[in-house]
Design a protein around this motif. Structure first.
Motif, PDB file in Angstrom:
ATOM      1  N   SER A 121      -0.482  -2.509   6.267  1.00 17.12           N
ATOM      2  CA  SER A 121       0.537  -2.382   5.101  1.00 17.12           C
ATOM      3  C   SER A 121       0.266  -2.747   3.707  1.00 17.12           C
ATOM      4  O   SER A 121       0.829  -2.780   2.664  1.00 17.12           O
TER       5      SER A 121
ATOM      6  N   GLU B 253       8.400   4.923   0.790  1.00 15.77           N
ATOM      7  CA  GLU B 253       8.514   5.030  -0.468  1.00 15.77           C
ATOM      8  C   GLU B 253       9.889   4.114  -0.727  1.00 15.77           C
ATOM      9  O   GLU B 253       9.870   3.487  -1.712  1.00 15.77           O
TER      10      GLU B 253
ATOM     11  N   ARG C 168     -11.157   0.893   9.234  1.00 20.41           N
ATOM     12  CA  ARG C 168     -10.933   0.758   7.717  1.00 20.41           C
ATOM     13  C   ARG C 168     -12.078  -0.383   7.353  1.00 20.41           C
ATOM     14  O   ARG C 168     -12.835  -0.208   6.236  1.00 20.41           O
TER      15      ARG C 168
ATOM     16  N   ASP D  64       0.801  -1.403   0.005  1.00 23.25           N
ATOM     17  CA  ASP D  64       0.000   0.057  -0.072  1.00 23.25           C
ATOM     18  C   ASP D  64       0.883   1.210  -0.024  1.00 23.25           C
ATOM     19  O   ASP D  64       1.415   1.582   0.999  1.00 23.25           O
ATOM     20  N   PRO D  65       0.895   1.959  -1.110  1.00 24.81           N
ATOM     21  CA  PRO D  65       1.675   3.437  -1.234  1.00 24.81           C
ATOM     22  C   PRO D  65       1.278   4.341  -0.035  1.00 24.81           C
ATOM     23  O   PRO D  65       2.319   4.976   0.339  1.00 24.81           O
ATOM     24  N   GLN D  66       0.183   4.180   0.528  1.00 25.12           N
ATOM     25  CA  GLN D  66      -0.276   5.247   1.227  1.00 25.12           C
ATOM     26  C   GLN D  66       0.449   4.812   2.739  1.00 25.12           C
ATOM     27  O   GLN D  66       0.417   5.892   3.408  1.00 25.12           O
ATOM     28  N   GLN D  67       0.453   3.638   2.949  1.00 24.84           N
ATOM     29  CA  GLN D  67       0.745   3.256   4.323  1.00 24.84           C
ATOM     30  C   GLN D  67       2.448   2.915   4.681  1.00 24.84           C
ATOM     31  O   GLN D  67       2.802   2.706   5.645  1.00 24.84           O
TER      32      GLN D  67
ATOM     33  N   THR E  30      -2.757  -3.660   0.672  1.00 21.16           N
ATOM     34  CA  THR E  30      -4.289  -3.429   0.138  1.00 21.16           C
ATOM     35  C   THR E  30      -5.396  -4.134   0.027  1.00 21.16           C
ATOM     36  O   THR E  30      -4.845  -5.701   0.443  1.00 21.16           O
TER      37      THR E  30
END
Length: 454
Positions: A218, A175, A255, A169-172, A220
């Motif tokens: 972590s 990078e 969530r 998940d790129p949000q959590q 999706t």
């Protein structure tokens, strides 16, 4: 003469039940070529003397010295192998900060296979030296380094269950430390599963691939769903973190409007071969779901004291039929020793039962019926771990693997306080549980092969 590969003679301690120790005094343990305990012979058994006469004095006869005892090898259900490099640091900050400031930057370094090999070789050797014969490992997001860990377990003789971690998940996730995308995470996991299954064909003690979403925050939804499908397709083990802390438990409720356990179950991640770490905030419905699906809890008492915000009610969950084993949780737990975690499991349970806030009246202070005994904590580290993994390990009994540690209570530099040569063996056992350090562990055997000696 050749009927057994090895015969051992001595006194062994093993769990008969969660609360009861079985003492096999001066027995013979006959090990076959597959490394399994084929026969256990008591001194009064008619086979005892003929076996002794046939094997005594040969290279495959191993009598214990006075003051030495057999214990089952420990089963560690929760180890972050890369985090061995930071063990003992930064345990005084909150979990979220600890992960982002220390842990993720460290784990990102495992793209370097030379660095990975150095750490992984050392953590496997260290755990074996601490009596851990089977370990359930989180590796990192890197497929090649994760496979390297499985190869080191195979080579060193440890029974390793290894997971390539998924964090897509790129949000959590930071990078510089995450899977490239969901598709890559799932493709890498599938390739990893196939490679470890191939490796296992030539590994006597077994190595196993483990589907490993780090934890719900972590991953999706698509990754969680895909991982559940891979676990079913290849009939693999599954591991993750579940309801560990206020933050993690609360995040999942926000969530999905449900607890971790039910969210994981919806994605096909709770199954007979699933082991979930921590689980401090499970409620009774969650525990019933674990019992019904055969999902086990990896209880990590030292780590929980630092990061879990609570004491898990182990006795209560055990009474509901949930399988439970013990985990070191390196490096949220600082110690690679399950002896230390056995001790902390008892201490934490006593604190939960008695309560910790002295300003409250005694009757309001604790949670009644929470204490566990040293026998129960030993069970969690051995037989409970074996049951959690559905493997014939963790007990010294016929048809189980010969996974043992040989403890020397008379070590000149660290003699245990046993002053009566006829001391009750139940008392000797308790002294070992509370006082043994790595130097007392003279030999470690896995699947009938010696993998460590001092």
């Amino acid at each position: 003469m050749d009927k057994y590969k090895e015969i051992f003679q001595g006194t062994a301690f093993s769990s008969k039940s969660p609360k009861e120790i079985q003492i096999l005094k001066d027995h013979l343990f006959c090990i076959n070529r597959d490394g399994m305990i084929e026969k256990i012979v008591a001194p009064e058994d008619p086979d005892f003397q003929p076996l002794l006469d046939a094997y005594q004095g040969t290279n495959n006869f191993h009598p214990l010295a006075e003051g030495q005892y057999f214990l089952p090898g420990f089963v560690d259900l929760h180890v972050h192998a890369p985090q061995w490099a930071q063990s003992g640091t930064a345990l005084d900050i909150p979990l979220y900060d600890w992960l982002n400031t220390y842990t993720f930057p460290l784990e990102s370094k495992f793209s370097d296979l030379h660095f990975a090999e150095k750490v992984y070789d050392d953590v496997v050797s260290t755990l074996l030296a601490n009596g851990t014969t089977t370990a359930l490992y989180f590796a990192t997001v890197h497929k090649e380094a994760s496979l390297l860990l499985a190869e080191i377990c195979a080579e060193r003789g440890q029974r390793g269950l290894v997971g390539k971690v998924v964090m897509d998940d790129p949000q959590q996730n930071p990078e510089n430390y995450r899977d490239m995308d969901t598709h890559t995470a799932l493709a890498d996991t599938e390739e990893f599963i196939l490679a470890v299954q191939e490796l296992s064909k030539t590994t006597k003690q077994g190595v196993y691939p483990v589907v490993t979403p780090r934890f719900i925050p972590s991953c999706t939804d698509n990754a969680l769903k895909g991982l559940g499908e891979l676990a079913a397709k290849y009939d693999t083990y599954v591991q993750s973190h579940c309801s560990e802390s206020d933050w993690a438990h609360g995040y999942v409720k926000n969530r999905f409007q449900k607890n971790d356990a039910f969210a994981l179950h919806d994605f096909g991640l709770l199954r007979e071969k699933s082991v979930m770490a921590h689980c401090n905030f499970l409620d009774d419905e969650d525990a019933d779901l674990f019992a019904g699906t055969g999902t086990a809890i990896a209880h990590c008492p030292i780590s929980n004291a630092y990061f879990a915000n609570s004491v898990i009610p182990i006795a209560h969950f055990h009474s509901k039929g949930v399988e439970i084993g013990l985990g070191s949780d390196i490096s949220g737990g600082f110690s690679p020793s399950l002896f230390d975690n056995i001790r902390q499991a008892v201490i934490s349970s006593r604190m939960l039962e008695d309560g910790v806030n002295a300003s409250l009246p005694t009757k309001d202070r604790g949670v009644q019926g929470s204490r566990i005994t040293i026998h129960e904590a030993f069970y969690l580290a051995t037989a409970g771990g074996g049951e959690s993994l559905s493997l014939p390990i963790g007990r010294i009994q016929e048809n189980c693997a010969w996974d043992v540690q040989i403890i020397d209570t008379k070590l000149p530099s660290a003699k245990l306080p046993i002053f009566d040569e006829n001391e009750d063996l139940h008392d000797v056992f308790q002294k070992m549980m509370y006082l043994v350090r790595p130097e007392h562990i003279r030999e470690v055997w896995v699947q009938g092969e010696q993998v460590h000696s001092r």
